[in-house]
Design an enzyme around this catalytic site. Structure first.
Site, short mmCIF file in Angstrom:
data_model
loop_
_atom_site.label_atom_id
_atom_site.label_comp_id
_atom_site.label_asym_id
_atom_site.label_seq_id
_atom_site.Cartn_x
_atom_site.Cartn_y
_atom_site.Cartn_z
N GLU A 1 -59.10 -0.56 27.39
CA GLU A 1 -60.29 -0.66 28.24
C GLU A 1 -60.70 0.70 28.83
OE1 GLU A 1 -59.24 -3.55 31.14
OE2 GLU A 1 -61.12 -3.26 32.21
N GLU B 1 -46.38 -8.95 35.53
CA GLU B 1 -46.30 -8.02 36.67
C GLU B 1 -47.46 -8.22 37.66
OE1 GLU B 1 -46.83 -3.89 35.45
OE2 GLU B 1 -48.06 -4.58 33.79
N HIS C 1 -41.43 -0.59 30.36
CA HIS C 1 -41.93 0.13 29.18
C HIS C 1 -41.17 -0.16 27.90
CE1 HIS C 1 -43.67 2.40 32.57
NE2 HIS C 1 -44.69 2.50 31.74
N ARG D 1 -43.29 -1.51 25.33
CA ARG D 1 -44.31 -0.67 24.72
C ARG D 1 -43.74 0.32 23.73
NH1 ARG D 1 -47.83 1.44 29.54
NH2 ARG D 1 -47.29 3.49 28.77
N MET E 1 -44.91 -7.07 31.26
CA MET E 1 -46.14 -6.35 31.58
C MET E 1 -47.35 -7.28 31.55
SD MET E 1 -45.88 -2.50 30.12
CE MET E 1 -45.17 -1.24 31.17
N GLY E 2 -48.44 -6.81 32.09
CA GLY E 2 -49.66 -7.61 32.18
C GLY E 2 -50.16 -7.61 33.61
N ARG E 3 -50.99 -6.61 33.93
CA ARG E 3 -51.49 -6.50 35.31
C ARG E 3 -52.55 -7.54 35.60
NH1 ARG E 3 -52.19 -0.09 36.64
NH2 ARG E 3 -50.13 0.45 35.90
N ILE F 1 -51.29 -3.60 24.47
CA ILE F 1 -50.16 -4.52 24.43
C ILE F 1 -50.48 -5.77 25.24
CG2 ILE F 1 -48.39 -2.73 24.06
CD1 ILE F 1 -47.50 -3.53 27.03
N ASP F 2 -51.47 -5.64 26.13
CA ASP F 2 -51.83 -6.79 26.99
C ASP F 2 -52.75 -7.78 26.29
OD1 ASP F 2 -50.45 -5.53 29.01
OD2 ASP F 2 -52.22 -4.49 29.78
O1 F6P Z 1 -52.18 -1.39 29.66
C1 F6P Z 1 -50.93 -1.37 29.12
C2 F6P Z 1 -49.86 -1.35 30.20
O2 F6P Z 1 -48.63 -1.26 29.55
C3 F6P Z 1 -49.88 -2.51 31.16
O3 F6P Z 1 -49.33 -3.70 30.66
C4 F6P Z 1 -49.14 -1.94 32.32
O4 F6P Z 1 -49.50 -2.59 33.49
C5 F6P Z 1 -49.56 -0.52 32.33
O5 F6P Z 1 -49.96 -0.21 31.02
C6 F6P Z 1 -48.49 0.44 32.80
O6 F6P Z 1 -49.01 1.72 32.80
P1 F6P Z 1 -48.16 3.06 32.97
O7 F6P Z 1 -47.30 3.22 31.77
O8 F6P Z 1 -49.16 4.13 33.09
O9 F6P Z 1 -47.33 2.89 34.20
#
Ligand code: F6P
Length: 340
Positions: A103, A223, A269, A272, A170-172, A127-128
């Protein structure tokens, strides 16, 4: 010879290297020179780029992350940086840019395109799985598989020690990872951002489950989960990040209210990183080839998309307009297994 730039921006994710490799291979076949821009938008601001060919992009399909590096740069409100970026884009002779990102990256791409500063094609990664305009953004499959494997591993400890384990994924803003990994991993409750959850009800359900002899439980929490009575701002900012705290709050409430020993694992992470699944490599490759085709067709301002299993393209504007929230039918399905 025409020149295409490629950058990867925002959070890294498994599958990015498949796109880079595909853009280089297809681009060279079409007669383009491909320039790899380092560290997302920052590389264009700093004019940090190099020509990519087969040598730099061989043997990278199975590598997580991005060989180009990335940054979380939000330059929308920085006029000086935008000016530098536009100058570097022109000076380096780029005819088009392929921006691979979520995004955040695609919103910047759209803004620069609308200002007439770049000719851009977007490639969605997340990943979200939160991007609209495409049924799928690569990275998600790997994240779900990693999270599911972690849930499986934690299951054995929960069962052996008769504990409740809260797993924060993850998943804000969207609960896709929690929902899909939760279903695949046999979660007893799934807490996500889209549906506010009352922990009192969760605790009652857990007590009932345990009274039936099921003396362990697995709770999967996004999260950014929405929990009734819990304000995300309660998490102390500075000492700890605002996100990555809800799991502990949930575990504390459950332990205090049920009396069952409750532990937390925050996957972070791990979801990811590492080797992309075959599916993410496949989609990344398809997206890369399609992105070069869109450049050739001059379909700038468009994003590659996968809809009904077909490669297509949509306006970037449509993809970033609003987030793709979870599928409610899938959530209803998950509920069948809650605290059962
Ligand atoms: O947008 C992908 C993401 O992995 C989200 O799921 C997570 O909230 C965010 O990025 C974490 O970001 P960063 O690695 O910058 O802390």
């Amino acid at each position: 010879m025409k020149k295409i730039g490629i950058l990867t921006g925002g959070a890294d994710c498994p599958g990015l290297n498949s796109v880079i490799r595909a853009v280089v291979r297809k681009g060279m076949q079409e007669g383009y020179v491909v320039a790899g821009i380092k560290n997302g938008w920052l590389g264009l601001v700093e004019n940090d780029m190099r020509i990519l060919d087969i040598r730099q992009t061989t043997g990278i399909l199975d590598k997580g992350g991005t060989i180009l590096g990335t940054s979380r740069m939000t330059l929308l409100d920085n006029a000086t940086q935008i000016k530098q970026l536009a100058e570097n884009y022109k000076r380096s002779g780029l005819d088009a840019l392929i921006a691979v990102g979520g995004e955040e990256t695609l919103k910047i791409a759209l803004d620069l395109f609308n200002k007439g500063l770049i000719k851009v094609i977007g490639v969605p990664k997340s990943i979200d799985n939160a991007l609209s305009g495409t049924d799928y953004a690569f990275g998600f499959d790997t994240a779900v598989n990693v999270a599911t494997e972690c849930i499986d591993r934690l299951h054995t400890t929960a069962e052996s020690h008769h504990r409740i384990i809260v797993i924060e994924v993850m998943g804000r803003y969207t609960g896709w990872i929690a929902l899909e990994a939760g279903i695949a991993g046999g979660a007893d409750e799934i807490l996500i951002p889209e549906i506010p959850t009352d922990l009192r009800k969760v605790c009652e359900d857990l007590k009932a489950r345990h009274s039936r002899g099921r003396n362990f439980s697995i709770i999967v929490v996004s999260e950014g989960a929405s929990v009734v009575g819990y304000n995300k701002d309660m998490a102390p900012v500075g000492e700890r990040r605002r996100f990555g705290y809800v799991g502990e709050v949930v575990a504390k409430v459950i332990e205090e209210s049920t009396g069952f020993e409750t532990r937390v694992s925050v996957l972070g992470h791990i979801q990811r990183g590492g080797t992309p699944t075959a599916y993410d490599r496949l989609v990344g490759t398809q997206f890369g080839v399609k992105a070069v085709e869109l450049v050739t067709q001059g379909k700038f301002g468009q994003m590659v998309s996968l809809r009904d299993n077909k490669l297509q393209s949509v306006d970037i504007a449509r993809a970033v307009k609003k987030r793709k929230m979870i599928d409610m039918e899938l959530y209803e399905l998950a509920k069948v297994f809650f605290a059962a």
